[in-house]
Design a protein around this motif. Sequence first.
Motif, PDB file in Angstrom:
ATOM      1  N   THR A  99       0.847  -1.196   0.000  1.00 29.06           N
ATOM      2  CA  THR A  99       0.000   0.000   0.000  1.00 29.06           C
ATOM      3  C   THR A  99       0.881   1.244   0.000  1.00 29.06           C
ATOM      4  N   GLY A 100       0.212   2.399  -0.083  1.00 27.71           N
ATOM      5  CA  GLY A 100       0.926   3.670   0.008  1.00 27.71           C
ATOM      6  C   GLY A 100       1.964   3.848  -1.074  1.00 27.71           C
ATOM      7  N   ILE A 101       1.646   3.423  -2.291  1.00 28.15           N
ATOM      8  CA  ILE A 101       2.607   3.526  -3.394  1.00 28.15           C
ATOM      9  C   ILE A 101       2.809   4.994  -3.763  1.00 28.15           C
ATOM     10  N   SER A 102       4.050   5.427  -3.798  1.00 28.24           N
ATOM     11  CA  SER A 102       4.355   6.784  -4.259  1.00 28.24           C
ATOM     12  C   SER A 102       5.583   6.730  -5.151  1.00 28.24           C
ATOM     13  N   VAL A 103       5.478   7.316  -6.313  1.00 29.38           N
ATOM     14  CA  VAL A 103       6.576   7.282  -7.280  1.00 29.38           C
ATOM     15  C   VAL A 103       7.703   8.187  -6.803  1.00 29.38           C
ATOM     16  N   LEU A 104       8.918   7.637  -6.781  1.00 26.73           N
ATOM     17  CA  LEU A 104      10.097   8.381  -6.347  1.00 26.73           C
ATOM     18  C   LEU A 104      10.823   9.038  -7.508  1.00 26.73           C
ATOM     19  N   GLY A 105      10.777   8.407  -8.665  1.00 25.14           N
ATOM     20  CA  GLY A 105      11.477   8.962  -9.825  1.00 25.14           C
ATOM     21  C   GLY A 105      11.519   7.959 -10.953  1.00 25.14           C
ATOM     22  N   TRP A 106      12.101   8.365 -12.061  1.00 23.88           N
ATOM     23  CA  TRP A 106      12.206   7.486 -13.220  1.00 23.88           C
ATOM     24  C   TRP A 106      13.421   7.888 -14.038  1.00 23.88           C
ATOM     25  N   GLY A 107      13.812   6.972 -14.898  1.00 23.95           N
ATOM     26  CA  GLY A 107      14.969   7.221 -15.739  1.00 23.95           C
ATOM     27  C   GLY A 107      14.710   6.766 -17.155  1.00 23.95           C
ATOM     28  N   PHE A 108      15.780   6.445 -17.851  1.00 26.41           N
ATOM     29  CA  PHE A 108      15.724   6.061 -19.256  1.00 26.41           C
ATOM     30  C   PHE A 108      14.879   4.806 -19.460  1.00 26.41           C
ATOM     31  N   THR A 109      14.990   3.855 -18.539  1.00 26.77           N
ATOM     32  CA  THR A 109      14.354   2.544 -18.718  1.00 26.77           C
ATOM     33  C   THR A 109      13.323   2.217 -17.659  1.00 26.77           C
ATOM     34  N   ARG A 149       8.532  -3.086 -24.644  1.00 28.20           N
ATOM     35  CA  ARG A 149       8.531  -3.212 -23.189  1.00 28.20           C
ATOM     36  C   ARG A 149       9.231  -4.499 -22.764  1.00 28.20           C
ATOM     37  N   ARG A 150       9.087  -5.531 -23.568  1.00 27.14           N
ATOM     38  CA  ARG A 150       9.802  -6.781 -23.280  1.00 27.14           C
ATOM     39  C   ARG A 150      11.311  -6.558 -23.394  1.00 27.14           C
ATOM     40  N   LEU A 151      11.720  -5.795 -24.400  1.00 27.58           N
ATOM     41  CA  LEU A 151      13.143  -5.494 -24.577  1.00 27.58           C
ATOM     42  C   LEU A 151      13.687  -4.767 -23.349  1.00 27.58           C
ATOM     43  N   ALA A 152      12.924  -3.785 -22.859  1.00 23.01           N
ATOM     44  CA  ALA A 152      13.358  -3.053 -21.668  1.00 23.01           C
ATOM     45  C   ALA A 152      13.362  -3.953 -20.438  1.00 23.01           C
ATOM     46  N   ALA A 153      12.414  -4.898 -20.386  1.00 26.14           N
ATOM     47  CA  ALA A 153      12.325  -5.785 -19.223  1.00 26.14           C
ATOM     48  C   ALA A 153      13.567  -6.653 -19.082  1.00 26.14           C
ATOM     49  N   TYR A 154      14.226  -6.971 -20.195  1.00 29.64           N
ATOM     50  CA  TYR A 154      15.439  -7.782 -20.108  1.00 29.64           C
ATOM     51  C   TYR A 154      16.534  -7.055 -19.329  1.00 29.64           C
ATOM     52  N   LYS A 155      16.563  -5.719 -19.416  1.00 28.23           N
ATOM     53  CA  LYS A 155      17.553  -4.970 -18.637  1.00 28.23           C
ATOM     54  C   LYS A 155      17.272  -5.108 -17.141  1.00 28.23           C
ATOM     55  N   LEU A 156      15.991  -5.068 -16.772  1.00 24.89           N
ATOM     56  CA  LEU A 156      15.640  -5.225 -15.363  1.00 24.89           C
ATOM     57  C   LEU A 156      15.920  -6.650 -14.893  1.00 24.89           C
ATOM     58  N   LEU A 157      15.657  -7.638 -15.756  1.00 27.58           N
ATOM     59  CA  LEU A 157      15.967  -9.025 -15.405  1.00 27.58           C
ATOM     60  C   LEU A 157      17.473  -9.216 -15.216  1.00 27.58           C
ATOM     61  N   LYS A 158      18.251  -8.547 -16.043  1.00 30.14           N
ATOM     62  CA  LYS A 158      19.709  -8.606 -15.890  1.00 30.14           C
ATOM     63  C   LYS A 158      20.121  -8.021 -14.540  1.00 30.14           C
ATOM     64  N   GLU A 159      19.504  -6.900 -14.173  1.00 26.77           N
ATOM     65  CA  GLU A 159      19.827  -6.269 -12.896  1.00 26.77           C
ATOM     66  C   GLU A 159      19.471  -7.182 -11.728  1.00 26.77           C
ATOM     67  N   VAL A 160      18.311  -7.826 -11.802  1.00 31.11           N
ATOM     68  CA  VAL A 160      17.896  -8.757 -10.750  1.00 31.11           C
ATOM     69  C   VAL A 160      18.894  -9.902 -10.637  1.00 31.11           C
ATOM     70  N   THR A 161      19.337 -10.433 -11.777  1.00 30.04           N
ATOM     71  CA  THR A 161      20.308 -11.530 -11.775  1.00 30.04           C
ATOM     72  C   THR A 161      21.610 -11.107 -11.099  1.00 30.04           C
ATOM     73  N   LEU A 162      22.079  -9.899 -11.408  1.00 30.44           N
ATOM     74  CA  LEU A 162      23.303  -9.407 -10.775  1.00 30.44           C
ATOM     75  C   LEU A 162      23.118  -9.230  -9.269  1.00 30.44           C
ATOM     76  N   LEU A 163      21.984  -8.664  -8.873  1.00 24.83           N
ATOM     77  CA  LEU A 163      21.746  -8.420  -7.449  1.00 24.83           C
ATOM     78  C   LEU A 163      21.592  -9.725  -6.671  1.00 24.83           C
ATOM     79  N   GLN A 164      21.142 -10.780  -7.343  1.00 25.35           N
ATOM     80  CA  GLN A 164      21.035 -12.081  -6.681  1.00 25.35           C
ATOM     81  C   GLN A 164      22.406 -12.661  -6.353  1.00 25.35           C
ATOM     82  N   ARG A 165      23.414 -12.311  -7.139  1.00 21.55           N
ATOM     83  CA  ARG A 165      24.737 -12.925  -6.985  1.00 21.55           C
ATOM     84  C   ARG A 165      25.751 -12.033  -6.284  1.00 21.55           C
TER      85      ARG A 165
END
Length: 462
Positions: A99-109, A149-165
């Motif tokens: 709950t209480g979602i508030s947008v903090l900011g955004w960037g290129f992707t 949007r799928r193309l952009a999602a791969y960048k986020l998936l890459k980030e998640v993979t890095l943060l997992q390791r």
Amino acid sequence: MAAAAAAAAAAVVRAWRGARLSVAALLALLALALLALTAGRGGSGSGVRQPGSPPPLLPPGLREELRQRRHDLRRLEAAAGGGEAATGGLGCGDLSLATGISVLGWGFTKVVARAALAGGGAVALKSVHGAGREVRQCVQRYGAPAGCRRLAAYKLLKEVTLLQRLRHPGIVQLHGQCYDNSGDPEIRVTAMLELGSPLEMIQLLQTPWEERFKICLSLVKLLFYLAHSPLGSIVLLDFQPRQFVMVDGNLKVTDMDDASTEELSCKEDNDCTLDFPTKSFPLKCSAVGKCEGINEKKNLFNAYRYFFTYLLPHSAPSALQPFLSDILNATGDLRYGINETLNAFEKVLQLYKSGLYLQKRPLLLKDYISLKGFRMVEGEDYKCWPSYSHLGCLLSVHSAEEAAAICNSQSQCQSFIITQQRTWTGRPLASFQSSLTDLIPDANAVVYVKRSASSGETLQRQ
């Protein structure tokens, strides 16, 4: 029409900032922005698929970009496969109850929002920015919003993979993710991360030197880890202060989607020039056809030009200035690697914590009267820079002797007290006063008063 659609999308994006929304409402706003974009293209390749209809055929260029990002992600997952992944404990169920979602900011992707968890606490939600520049430019090229949007999602998936390791105090922690790849052309992924506050360089410049040194030391320790990470040497390709946040006073990198584990391939030394806007550095081509240390050196020079030059030298103790100048010169010329840089920082820290930099100074504490068992009433007094308090002059000191030297150097100072407060290095904070105010009994405190002060003379006669 396209301009009007883009304007409509931008208006929706502006409406997000500062809004406090449910997850459903936030997703609805995202959908509105995306519909505004696709409307400007007359519905061509809108990515809004009717139930039962086959997935739209994506343009060849977009299919190739998707193939390349899938390949990069699988290569990264394979490289990370030997270690234990930190998956985080949060999932789609936790996201649906936030709950209480508030947008903090955004960037290129991506777009980042703050969310309160049902069980308490808050996280940062990171998802694809459907109205962001990367998706918009892709839609302009290919006319396929869902595929973009799928193309952009791969960048986020890459980030998640890095943060997992990658596990380090200087890397923002991954608390979990919500992932949906149910056959639709679009991948829906939301990363749930440790919540931090944006790094404000102007504010940092106004903080005490010890705190700025901590930021730089934390950054050096992070770069040392990245140079020797389980995935190999990692470079932050988009190295900017905006990629970092502060969490409980500690610096952490929060944006890893542009990080790379690949070092530049080469055939000869001429292929290995490291270029920056104001400098270029020739590097060696190794026997295995890689530019030696290029990732490490790129990170280090970026740390020098974005952090060290601004945060290290100003208002540092004068006896430490030569050591800091050596660090600045050696990193600015890339004569130091990350190992040598870390050693140099730790040497400065040891000198600072031990008080060895104070050697060969005259002893000035003898010029002060000590009143044991008292402390001064806290209140507003004269200001000094950079102070730990906006109400007066509160500075980090190694000892009462150093505090006496500081008091002597300030014309307004007549007395000081060593407080019970400690900085991150364990050094006490001293409060400096322009006059001897009312005293309060305190068995653990000592007030030091200049003998030359009239109040001191009165006390001496008493």
